[in-house]
Design an enzyme around this catalytic site. Structure first.
Site, PDB file in Angstrom:
ATOM      1  N   ASP A 192      -6.112   0.087   7.778  1.00  0.00           N
ATOM      2  CA  ASP A 192      -5.860   0.014   6.284  1.00  0.00           C
ATOM      3  C   ASP A 192      -6.417  -1.144   5.627  1.00  0.00           C
ATOM      4  OD1 ASP A 192      -4.368   2.472   6.778  1.00  0.00           O
ATOM      5  OD2 ASP A 192      -2.276   1.370   6.582  1.00  0.00           O
ATOM      6  N   LYS A 204       0.931  -1.184  -0.212  1.00  0.00           N
ATOM      7  CA  LYS A 204       0.192  -0.046   0.131  1.00  0.00           C
ATOM      8  C   LYS A 204       1.088   1.366  -0.072  1.00  0.00           C
ATOM      9  CE  LYS A 204      -0.585   1.559   3.761  1.00  0.00           C
ATOM     10  NZ  LYS A 204       0.143   2.757   4.515  1.00  0.00           N
TER      11      LYS A 204
END
Length: 279
Positions: free
Chosen positions: A132, A9
Site C-alpha cells: 500500500d 488510506k
C-alpha cells in the site's frame, strides 16, 4: 524540527482478481485519503550515528522492524544522515487504513524532496516497505491494480464526502487475511474496468470488498461492527476497509452521521471517528 502528516488510506472497494506467478494476490481498488485524520511524524536531525524512533499513543505494540525504521535505514544508506523520529499514532495499528504504510510514505515524500531522490527509486523503496505504500506515497485518489504497483491518478473533484470509521480494538494481520482468503476461495472477481475514469462515489462504494468474509473469520467482532453501523439511522453503505478490522459507514445526512458517531461511542469501546475524503 519538522512535523509531517500521514493521512489514513480508505478503500472504496477491494476486488481480488487473481494471483501472479509468485502466488501474490492481485487487487483492484480505489484509494482515497482522509483530509482530517492522520498520524503526526516529528523529525529532528541528530549528529549521532543511529536513529531513534518513538511511538506515542499506539493502540498496539510496534516491533523494531517497522515501516518507519525501514525508511530511515534507506535514508541512512543513501544520505548518511540520522534522525530522531517521534510518531504520534492517531490511527490504530494493523487496522486496514494504511497507518504504517502512510507513515513510511510521508517520510519518503519528505526525504525524497530533501535529497532530490528520483521518483523511480522512491517507488522501489515504497514497494519494498509494503504493497500500500506506493499509493500512500502519492496520497491522492487513485485506481490501484496489480500488487499495488499499478497506479492511475483519478481526477479529484471539489466534493468532500464525510464518512464514519469504526475500528474494534483488535489488530488484524493483512497477511493472515490474504492467507485465509486463499484457503477459502478459488474464484476471483472480474476487474472493475474503471480504466482511470472518474466514477460516482456511490458507484464505487457499491462494489464489494472481497476480503470481508476472510477477515470476519479471523476477527468475528468485525461482523458486530458492520451490523452496529448498519443499524444506525440513515446508513446507506457499510463495508470493511482494506483487510480490516476498520469498517466504513456512509450516511444520508451529516446529522445522521454525527448521531451514529455519538451512538457507537456511547455503546461500544471502539475507535470511532468522523473523517472526510475527496474523489
Amino acid at each position: 524540527m519538522l512535523t509531517l502528516r500521514a493521512p489514513a488510506k480508505i478503500n472504496l472497494f477491494l476486488l481480488i482478481t487473481g494471483r501472479n506467478e509468485s502466488g501474490f494476490h492481485l487487487l483492484d481498488s480505489v484509494f482515497c485519503f482522509t483530509h482530517d485524520l492522520y498520524d503526526e511524524i516529528i523529525i529532528v536531525p541528530t549528529s549521532a550515528t543511529e536513529n531513534s524512533v518513538k511511538f506515542i499513543g499506539a493502540s498496539q505494540a510496534i516491533g523494531a522492524d517497522n515501516s518507519v525504521s525501514r525508511v530511515l535505514r534507506f535514508v541512512n544508506d543513501y544520505a548518511k544522515r540520522y534522525f530522531n523520529v517521534t510518531l504520534v499514532k492517531n490511527l490504530p495499528v494493523a487496522a486496514g487504513i494504511g497507518g504504517g504504510s502512510a507513515d513510511a510514505a510521508a517520510l519518503l515524500r519528505y526525504f525524497g524532496g530533501l535529497h532530490n531522490i528520483s521518483e523511480v527509486l522512491l517507488s522501489q523503496v515504497a514497494l519494498s516497505v509494503g504493497f500500500d505504500t506506493l499509493a500512500c506515497l502519492y496520497s491522492h485518489p487513485c485506481h490501484v491494480t496489480g500488487m499495488g504497483e499499478k497506479i492511475v491518478a483519478l481526477p479529484e473533484s471539489k466534493l468532500v464526502y464525510p464518512i464514519l470509521l469504526v475500528c474494534p480494538n483488535f489488530p488484524v494481520s493483512s497477511a493472515e487475511v490474504y492467507k485465509n482468503f486463499r484457503e477459502r476461495r478459488s474464484i476471483f472477481s472480474a476487474e472493475s474496468n474503471l480504466a482511470g475514469d472518474h466514477q460516482a462515489f456511490e458507484d464505487m462504494l457499491s462494489l464489494p470488498n472481497d476480503l470481508t468474509d476472510a477477515a470476519i473469520e479471523i476477527a468475528p467482532v468485525i461482523s458486530d461492527v458492520l451490523k452496529s453501523i448498519k443499524n444506525c439511522k440513515g446508513n446507506k453503505v457499510t463495508k470493511l476497509c482494506g483487510s480490516g478490522p476498520t469498517c466504513i459507514g456512509v450516511f444520508d445526512t451529516v446529522e445522521n452521521l454525527r448521531d451514529a458517531h455519538s451512538e457507537l461511542i456511547r455503546h461500544h469501546k471502539w475507535w470511532v471517528k468522523i473523517a472526510h475524503i475527496s474523489l
